[in-house]
Design an enzyme around this catalytic site. Structure first.
Site, PDB file in Angstrom:
ATOM      1  CB  THR A 118      -0.902  -0.009   1.266  1.00 34.87           C
ATOM      2  OG1 THR A 118      -1.427   1.284   1.493  1.00 34.87           O
ATOM      3  CG2 THR A 118      -0.122  -0.395   2.516  1.00 34.87           C
ATOM      4  CG  ASP A 119      -1.149   4.995  -0.961  1.00 35.17           C
ATOM      5  OD1 ASP A 119      -1.732   4.297  -0.101  1.00 35.17           O
ATOM      6  OD2 ASP A 119      -1.703   5.950  -1.534  1.00 35.17           O
ATOM      7  CD  GLU A 120      -3.568   3.292   4.082  1.00 37.63           C
ATOM      8  OE1 GLU A 120      -3.537   3.270   5.309  1.00 37.63           O
ATOM      9  OE2 GLU A 120      -4.591   3.055   3.420  1.00 37.63           O
ATOM     10  CE1 TYR A 141      -3.310  -2.813   5.575  1.00 36.58           C
ATOM     11  CE2 TYR A 141      -3.311  -0.457   5.106  1.00 36.58           C
ATOM     12  CZ  TYR A 141      -3.295  -1.777   4.657  1.00 36.58           C
ATOM     13  OH  TYR A 141      -3.262  -2.044   3.304  1.00 36.58           O
ATOM     14  CE  LYS A 183       0.152  -4.731   2.902  1.00 37.98           C
ATOM     15  NZ  LYS A 183      -0.149  -6.079   2.342  1.00 37.98           N
TER      16      LYS A 183
HETATM   17  P1  NAD Z   1      -9.421  -7.698   1.904  1.00 36.34           P
HETATM   18  O1  NAD Z   1      -9.426  -7.422   3.365  1.00 36.34           O
HETATM   19  O2  NAD Z   1     -10.644  -7.462   1.102  1.00 36.34           O
HETATM   20  O3  NAD Z   1      -9.013  -9.233   1.658  1.00 36.34           O
HETATM   21  C1  NAD Z   1      -7.984  -9.871   2.349  1.00 36.34           C
HETATM   22  C2  NAD Z   1      -8.097 -11.365   2.050  1.00 36.34           C
HETATM   23  O4  NAD Z   1      -7.001 -12.011   2.719  1.00 36.34           O
HETATM   24  C3  NAD Z   1      -9.377 -11.994   2.567  1.00 36.34           C
HETATM   25  O5  NAD Z   1      -9.898 -12.860   1.578  1.00 36.34           O
HETATM   26  C4  NAD Z   1      -8.929 -12.773   3.787  1.00 36.34           C
HETATM   27  O6  NAD Z   1      -9.730 -13.930   4.053  1.00 36.34           O
HETATM   28  C5  NAD Z   1      -7.505 -13.160   3.403  1.00 36.34           C
HETATM   29  N1  NAD Z   1      -6.638 -13.410   4.556  1.00 36.34           N
HETATM   30  C6  NAD Z   1      -6.499 -12.642   5.671  1.00 36.34           C
HETATM   31  N2  NAD Z   1      -5.609 -13.206   6.504  1.00 36.34           N
HETATM   32  C7  NAD Z   1      -5.160 -14.330   5.887  1.00 36.34           C
HETATM   33  C8  NAD Z   1      -4.192 -15.310   6.230  1.00 36.34           C
HETATM   34  N3  NAD Z   1      -3.533 -15.261   7.399  1.00 36.34           N
HETATM   35  N4  NAD Z   1      -3.954 -16.308   5.365  1.00 36.34           N
HETATM   36  C9  NAD Z   1      -4.636 -16.389   4.196  1.00 36.34           C
HETATM   37  N5  NAD Z   1      -5.563 -15.495   3.820  1.00 36.34           N
HETATM   38  C10 NAD Z   1      -5.807 -14.466   4.653  1.00 36.34           C
HETATM   39  O7  NAD Z   1      -8.192  -6.885   1.352  1.00 36.34           O
HETATM   40  P2  NAD Z   1      -7.996  -6.158  -0.061  1.00 36.34           P
HETATM   41  O8  NAD Z   1      -8.574  -4.807   0.006  1.00 36.34           O
HETATM   42  O9  NAD Z   1      -8.408  -7.089  -1.142  1.00 36.34           O
HETATM   43  O10 NAD Z   1      -6.411  -5.985  -0.065  1.00 36.34           O
HETATM   44  C11 NAD Z   1      -5.560  -7.002  -0.590  1.00 36.34           C
HETATM   45  C12 NAD Z   1      -4.124  -6.573  -0.420  1.00 36.34           C
HETATM   46  O11 NAD Z   1      -3.906  -5.348  -1.088  1.00 36.34           O
HETATM   47  C13 NAD Z   1      -3.719  -6.345   1.037  1.00 36.34           C
HETATM   48  O12 NAD Z   1      -2.418  -6.852   1.203  1.00 36.34           O
HETATM   49  C14 NAD Z   1      -3.745  -4.840   1.202  1.00 36.34           C
HETATM   50  O13 NAD Z   1      -2.804  -4.423   2.166  1.00 36.34           O
HETATM   51  C15 NAD Z   1      -3.345  -4.403  -0.191  1.00 36.34           C
HETATM   52  N6  NAD Z   1      -3.840  -3.080  -0.603  1.00 36.34           N
HETATM   53  C16 NAD Z   1      -5.176  -2.782  -0.476  1.00 36.34           C
HETATM   54  C17 NAD Z   1      -5.646  -1.554  -0.909  1.00 36.34           C
HETATM   55  C18 NAD Z   1      -7.107  -1.193  -0.829  1.00 36.34           C
HETATM   56  O14 NAD Z   1      -7.467  -0.047  -1.117  1.00 36.34           O
HETATM   57  N7  NAD Z   1      -7.999  -2.116  -0.489  1.00 36.34           N
HETATM   58  C19 NAD Z   1      -4.745  -0.617  -1.443  1.00 36.34           C
HETATM   59  C20 NAD Z   1      -3.394  -0.953  -1.555  1.00 36.34           C
HETATM   60  C21 NAD Z   1      -2.961  -2.201  -1.136  1.00 36.34           C
HETATM   61  P1  TYD Z   2     -10.850   3.695   4.165  1.00 36.04           P
HETATM   62  O1  TYD Z   2     -11.771   3.260   3.086  1.00 36.04           O
HETATM   63  O2  TYD Z   2     -10.980   3.068   5.517  1.00 36.04           O
HETATM   64  O3  TYD Z   2      -9.358   3.533   3.594  1.00 36.04           O
HETATM   65  P2  TYD Z   2      -7.937   4.051   4.208  1.00 36.04           P
HETATM   66  O4  TYD Z   2      -8.122   4.392   5.631  1.00 36.04           O
HETATM   67  O5  TYD Z   2      -7.079   2.849   4.013  1.00 36.04           O
HETATM   68  O6  TYD Z   2      -7.528   5.221   3.359  1.00 36.04           O
HETATM   69  O7  TYD Z   2     -10.993   5.257   4.357  1.00 36.04           O
HETATM   70  C1  TYD Z   2     -10.765   6.162   3.281  1.00 36.04           C
HETATM   71  C2  TYD Z   2     -10.871   7.560   3.839  1.00 36.04           C
HETATM   72  O8  TYD Z   2     -12.224   7.788   4.247  1.00 36.04           O
HETATM   73  C3  TYD Z   2     -10.028   7.774   5.076  1.00 36.04           C
HETATM   74  O9  TYD Z   2      -9.507   9.098   5.043  1.00 36.04           O
HETATM   75  C4  TYD Z   2     -10.998   7.627   6.229  1.00 36.04           C
HETATM   76  C5  TYD Z   2     -12.314   8.122   5.632  1.00 36.04           C
HETATM   77  N1  TYD Z   2     -13.546   7.485   6.156  1.00 36.04           N
HETATM   78  C6  TYD Z   2     -14.607   8.287   6.573  1.00 36.04           C
HETATM   79  O10 TYD Z   2     -14.542   9.520   6.535  1.00 36.04           O
HETATM   80  N2  TYD Z   2     -15.737   7.654   7.036  1.00 36.04           N
HETATM   81  C7  TYD Z   2     -15.846   6.314   7.105  1.00 36.04           C
HETATM   82  O11 TYD Z   2     -16.912   5.803   7.579  1.00 36.04           O
HETATM   83  C8  TYD Z   2     -14.759   5.504   6.662  1.00 36.04           C
HETATM   84  C9  TYD Z   2     -14.842   3.999   6.712  1.00 36.04           C
HETATM   85  C10 TYD Z   2     -13.627   6.151   6.179  1.00 36.04           C
END
Ligand code: NAD
Ligand code: TYD
Length: 360
Positions: free
Chosen positions: A138-140, A164, A168
């Site tokens: 993630t960019d975070e 989180y 990561k």
């Molecule tokens: P998500 O929470 O929707 O899915 C995570 C999946 O991982 C789930 O299916 C869960 O069952 C599985 N999982 C969790 N713990 C596990 C373990 N110990 N062993 C096997 N499986 C396990 O997450 P997402 O949004 O699809 O994100 C996927 C990846 O991308 C993550 O690594 C996250 O850090 C990264 N990422 C997400 C975003 C975003 O905006 N969602 C952005 C950048 C990077």
């Molecule tokens: P989120 O979807 O949780 O992603 P991340 O925290 O990884 O960026 O949140 C996106 C942005 O929206 C973040 O600045 C927090 C804000 N947010 C709200 O304002 N209200 C909400 O109910 C949630 C879930 C997030």
């Protein structure tokens, strides 16, 4: 890579992993072995359309289970591992960080260790096997930007602020160390905020879509001026495929949507789409549901991603505009009430209560 490749995908029942697997199978890009622990965020319904696909194999299990992972690697001899498995929600990491450390740090460590062993035995000295380990991050990890700061580059120092992002960041450092120490062919992608179909409705965009439809308050944290860069999930998945195909082992690639927006603008855009789709709803104008609530502790102010490296070196760039992507996403949530119902378990409702009660 060619269509006879096999990828071991971890966390493939989650939001991004399932989009990635569907994309791979749609293009017959690779056979897929999906290892997923099925936590609250993992939903087998996400991949229901693959149930008769003989090129797709699901195994329920933990990335930290070394015996299981080793046996899957022996059985399938994958050409690539794509590690999506993680605990992924910042707010949950504030209330309960332990699972984040277990999966994101220790899980990645065990996965790396077993993958290293597999690579050394089957791939390292085998010129016919072009193995890759792609760690999806993630960019975070880069921390928070001021309003005039330039976007994150691959060289920006890590400065994670939430449990989180710290977990990561730790996992990214482990991948980096295995590359440096063992010559392991790992690569890392650091992507901005994804949105699209099948995202668990604890995250901003799906939560706001569903609440707006149901006439519930739209809880905006703080002043709503925190900025995120937004990318449609399929664009992220295409970028991952580019890195698998053409990326250089050991490298990091930033991925972003070139779409920086303050949260309040996102929420207003959603309410605007809902007004258009449901002009007769008693909740029109849906913007009247917006409700400013107590801020997230340690809330990062701004993320922005410079993804010029992946564009320059691998030829990838995002293709979906935010407007197209958002319309598509809203429509998907409206068309899939069964999916929505299936993820709204007792656990989910308890989470909402816990998170939002502290903010009212
Ligand atoms: P998500 O929470 O929707 O899915 C995570 C999946 O991982 C789930 O299916 C869960 O069952 C599985 N999982 C969790 N713990 C596990 C373990 N110990 N062993 C096997 N499986 C396990 O997450 P997402 O949004 O699809 O994100 C996927 C990846 O991308 C993550 O690594 C996250 O850090 C990264 N990422 C997400 C975003 C975003 O905006 N969602 C952005 C950048 C990077
Ligand atoms: P989120 O979807 O949780 O992603 P991340 O925290 O990884 O960026 O949140 C996106 C942005 O929206 C973040 O600045 C927090 C804000 N947010 C709200 O304002 N209200 C909400 O109910 C949630 C879930 C997030």
């Amino acid at each position: 890579m060619n269509s006879s490749d096999t990828y071991l995908v971890t966390g493939g029942c989650g939001f991004i992993g399932s989009s990635f697997i569907l994309l791979c199978r749609k293009n017959n890009k690779a056979d897929i072995v999906n290892l997923d622990a099925l936590t609250y965020a993992g939903n087998p319904l996400n991949l229901a359309e693959l149930q008769n696909d003989s090129h797709y194999h699901f195994h329920k299990g933990d990335i930290g289970d070394k015996e299981l992972v080793a046996s899957l690697l022996e059985q399938y001899k994958p050409d690539a591992i794509v590690n999506f498995a993680a605990e992924s929600h910042v707010d949950r990491s504030i209330f309960g960080p332990e699972d984040f450390m277990k999966t994101n740090i220790m899980g990645t460590f065990h996965l790396l260790q077993v993958s290293l062993d597999y690579w050394e035995r089957h791939c390292k000295n085998n010129p016919g096997k072009r193995f890759r380990f792609l760690h999806v991050s993630t960019d975070e990890v880069y921390g928070s930007l001021g309003s005039d700061d330039p976007p994150f580059q691959e060289t920006t120092p890590y400065s994670p602020n939430s449990p989180y992002s710290a977990s990561k960041a730790a996992s990214d450092h482990l991948v980096r160390a295995y590359v440096h120490t063992f010559g392991f062919p790992g690569a890392i992608t650091n992507c901005s905020n994804n949105y699209g179909p099948r995202q668990f409705p604890e995250k901003l965009i799906p939560l706001m879509i569903l609440n707006a439809r149901e006439g519930k308050p739209l809880p905006v944290y703080g002043d709503g001026m925190n900025v995120r860069d937004w990318i449609f999930v399929n664009d992220h998945c295409e970028a991952i495929l580019s890195v698998l195909d053409k990326g250089t082992p050991g490298e990091t690639y930033n991925i972003g949507g070139n779409c920086e927006k303050p949260n309040i603008e996102i929420v207003r855009a959603i309410t605007g789409v809902m007004d258009e789709l449901f002009p007769d709803s008693p909740h029109v104008p849906h913007s009247s549901l917006i409700h400013f609530v107590k801020d997230r502790p340690g809330h990062d102010r701004r993320y922005a991603v410079d993804c010029s490296k992946i564009t320059r070196e691998l030829g990838w760039k995002p293709s979906m505009t935010f407007e197209q992507g958002l319309n598509h996403t809203v429509q998907w949530y409206m068309d899939n009430p069964q999916w929505v119902g299936s993820v709204r378990s007792g656990d989910y409702l308890k989470w909402l209560e816990k998170n939002y009660e502290k903010r009212s």
